[in-house]
Design a protein around this motif. Structure first.
Motif, PDB file in Angstrom:
ATOM      1  N   VAL A 196       5.393  -1.034  10.697  1.00  0.00           N
ATOM      2  CA  VAL A 196       4.024  -1.556  10.650  1.00  0.00           C
ATOM      3  C   VAL A 196       3.229  -1.071  11.860  1.00  0.00           C
ATOM      4  CG1 VAL A 196       2.607  -3.655  10.694  1.00  0.00           C
ATOM      5  CG2 VAL A 196       4.637  -3.539   9.216  1.00  0.00           C
TER       6      VAL A 196
ATOM      7  N   TYR B 190       1.959   0.876  -3.970  1.00  0.00           N
ATOM      8  CA  TYR B 190       1.534  -0.143  -2.997  1.00  0.00           C
ATOM      9  C   TYR B 190       0.575  -1.133  -3.656  1.00  0.00           C
ATOM     10  CZ  TYR B 190      -0.824  -1.720   1.347  1.00  0.00           C
ATOM     11  OH  TYR B 190      -1.366  -2.438   2.379  1.00  0.00           O
TER      12      TYR B 190
ATOM     13  N   ASP C 205      -2.074  -4.134  -2.847  1.00  0.00           N
ATOM     14  CA  ASP C 205      -2.914  -4.811  -1.859  1.00  0.00           C
ATOM     15  C   ASP C 205      -3.494  -6.057  -2.511  1.00  0.00           C
ATOM     16  OD1 ASP C 205      -4.737  -5.652   0.050  1.00  0.00           O
ATOM     17  OD2 ASP C 205      -5.573  -3.655   0.383  1.00  0.00           O
TER      18      ASP C 205
ATOM     19  N   LYS D 229       9.668  -8.965   5.281  1.00  0.00           N
ATOM     20  CA  LYS D 229       8.242  -9.175   5.576  1.00  0.00           C
ATOM     21  C   LYS D 229       7.973  -9.119   7.076  1.00  0.00           C
ATOM     22  CE  LYS D 229       6.957 -11.642   1.438  1.00  0.00           C
ATOM     23  NZ  LYS D 229       8.244 -11.962   0.820  1.00  0.00           N
TER      24      LYS D 229
ATOM     25  N   VAL E  24      -2.076 -10.177   8.927  1.00  0.00           N
ATOM     26  CA  VAL E  24      -1.664  -9.336   7.808  1.00  0.00           C
ATOM     27  C   VAL E  24      -0.168  -9.499   7.584  1.00  0.00           C
ATOM     28  CG1 VAL E  24      -1.640  -6.986   6.892  1.00  0.00           C
ATOM     29  CG2 VAL E  24      -3.448  -7.673   8.472  1.00  0.00           C
TER      30      VAL E  24
ATOM     31  N   HIS F 152       2.920  -7.724   5.575  1.00  0.00           N
ATOM     32  CA  HIS F 152       3.389  -6.568   4.812  1.00  0.00           C
ATOM     33  C   HIS F 152       4.803  -6.858   4.306  1.00  0.00           C
ATOM     34  CE1 HIS F 152       0.323  -4.225   7.116  1.00  0.00           C
ATOM     35  NE2 HIS F 152       0.235  -3.604   5.959  1.00  0.00           N
ATOM     36  N   ARG F 153       5.072  -6.443   3.087  1.00  0.00           N
ATOM     37  CA  ARG F 153       6.437  -6.469   2.545  1.00  0.00           C
ATOM     38  C   ARG F 153       6.941  -5.035   2.518  1.00  0.00           C
ATOM     39  NH1 ARG F 153       9.164  -5.579  -2.024  1.00  0.00           N
ATOM     40  NH2 ARG F 153       7.308  -5.229  -3.295  1.00  0.00           N
TER      41      ARG F 153
ATOM     42  N   LEU G  73       5.948   0.536   3.232  1.00  0.00           N
ATOM     43  CA  LEU G  73       5.110  -0.627   2.970  1.00  0.00           C
ATOM     44  C   LEU G  73       4.870  -0.696   1.472  1.00  0.00           C
ATOM     45  CD1 LEU G  73       2.523  -0.177   5.857  1.00  0.00           C
ATOM     46  CD2 LEU G  73       4.630  -1.516   5.865  1.00  0.00           C
TER      47      LEU G  73
ATOM     48  N   GLU H 153       3.707  -3.901  -0.165  1.00  0.00           N
ATOM     49  CA  GLU H 153       2.769  -4.944  -0.558  1.00  0.00           C
ATOM     50  C   GLU H 153       2.087  -5.481   0.688  1.00  0.00           C
ATOM     51  OE1 GLU H 153       3.419  -8.431  -3.916  1.00  0.00           O
ATOM     52  OE2 GLU H 153       5.179  -7.518  -2.993  1.00  0.00           O
ATOM     53  N   LYS H 154       0.828  -5.971   0.524  1.00  0.00           N
ATOM     54  CA  LYS H 154       0.079  -6.503   1.661  1.00  0.00           C
ATOM     55  C   LYS H 154      -0.764  -7.695   1.250  1.00  0.00           C
ATOM     56  CE  LYS H 154      -4.008  -5.703   3.025  1.00  0.00           C
ATOM     57  NZ  LYS H 154      -5.298  -5.175   3.230  1.00  0.00           N
ATOM     58  N   TRP H 155      -0.742  -8.720   2.111  1.00  0.00           N
ATOM     59  CA  TRP H 155      -1.643  -9.867   2.012  1.00  0.00           C
ATOM     60  C   TRP H 155      -2.366  -9.935   3.349  1.00  0.00           C
ATOM     61  CZ3 TRP H 155       3.395  -9.666   0.616  1.00  0.00           C
ATOM     62  CH2 TRP H 155       3.747 -10.018  -0.680  1.00  0.00           C
ATOM     63  N   SER H 156      -3.626 -10.330   3.362  1.00  0.00           N
ATOM     64  CA  SER H 156      -4.330 -10.415   4.643  1.00  0.00           C
ATOM     65  C   SER H 156      -5.381 -11.510   4.629  1.00  0.00           C
ATOM     66  CB  SER H 156      -4.976  -9.071   4.996  1.00  0.00           C
ATOM     67  OG  SER H 156      -5.925  -8.703   4.025  1.00  0.00           O
TER      68      SER H 156
END
Length: 143
Positions: A10, A33, A35, A76, A107, A109-110, A116, A118-121
């Motif tokens: 990351v 990926y 998002d 994660k 943020v 990241h999985r 990377l 997957e991402k949640w933010s």
């Protein structure tokens, strides 16, 4: 990969973005990926959409990311960061202002297979929109 390897991945992701090296995304980011908080304008799905968004932001708002904290568990990595830059170019619906920008974010990241996936933010988008003149800053005392 260990949690330290995941954190390093990351950190490298943000270093490459700050250097404008979007070609590194081919190595760092999975093709499919996902998002969960994409930009507020249309982009392609997957890694190509990520590259499109960062190319647009790199051209319009050159700057850097400073990692404040990182916590990793399993697959994660949670990163608390501050992004700074200058609104030098047009963004969709936001003509260039020349204003400095400062935005905080958390943020998640999985990581899957060393990339990377997957991402949640959660970003201070309201503050950003105020800094670039899309939304007027709040005035007066809070109620």
């Amino acid at each position: 990969m260990s949690t330290e390897d995941n954190k390093s991945l990351v950190r490298r992701f943000y270093q490459e973005i700050d250097a404008g090296n979007l070609d590194a995304m081919d190595e760092l980011v999975a093709d499919d990926y996902l998002d969960h908080h994409p930009p507020p304008f249309p982009v392609s799905p997957g890694r190509e959409g990520l590259k499109e968004a960062f190319r647009l932001f790199w051209d319009a708002t050159p700057g850097t990311h400073r990692i404040e904290d990182q916590i990793a568990e399993g697959d994660k990595v949670v990163t608390r960061l501050t992004a700074t830059g200058v609104h030098r170019g047009d963004l969709p619906g936001a003509p260039a202002t020349g204003n400095p920008m400062n935005m905080t974010a958390v943020v998640i990241h999985r990581i899957e297979n060393g990339r990377l996936a997957e991402k949640w933010s959660d970003k201070d988008e309201l503050g950003l929109l105020q800094q670039i003149g899309i939304i007027p800053p709040r005035s007066g005392p809070a109620e």
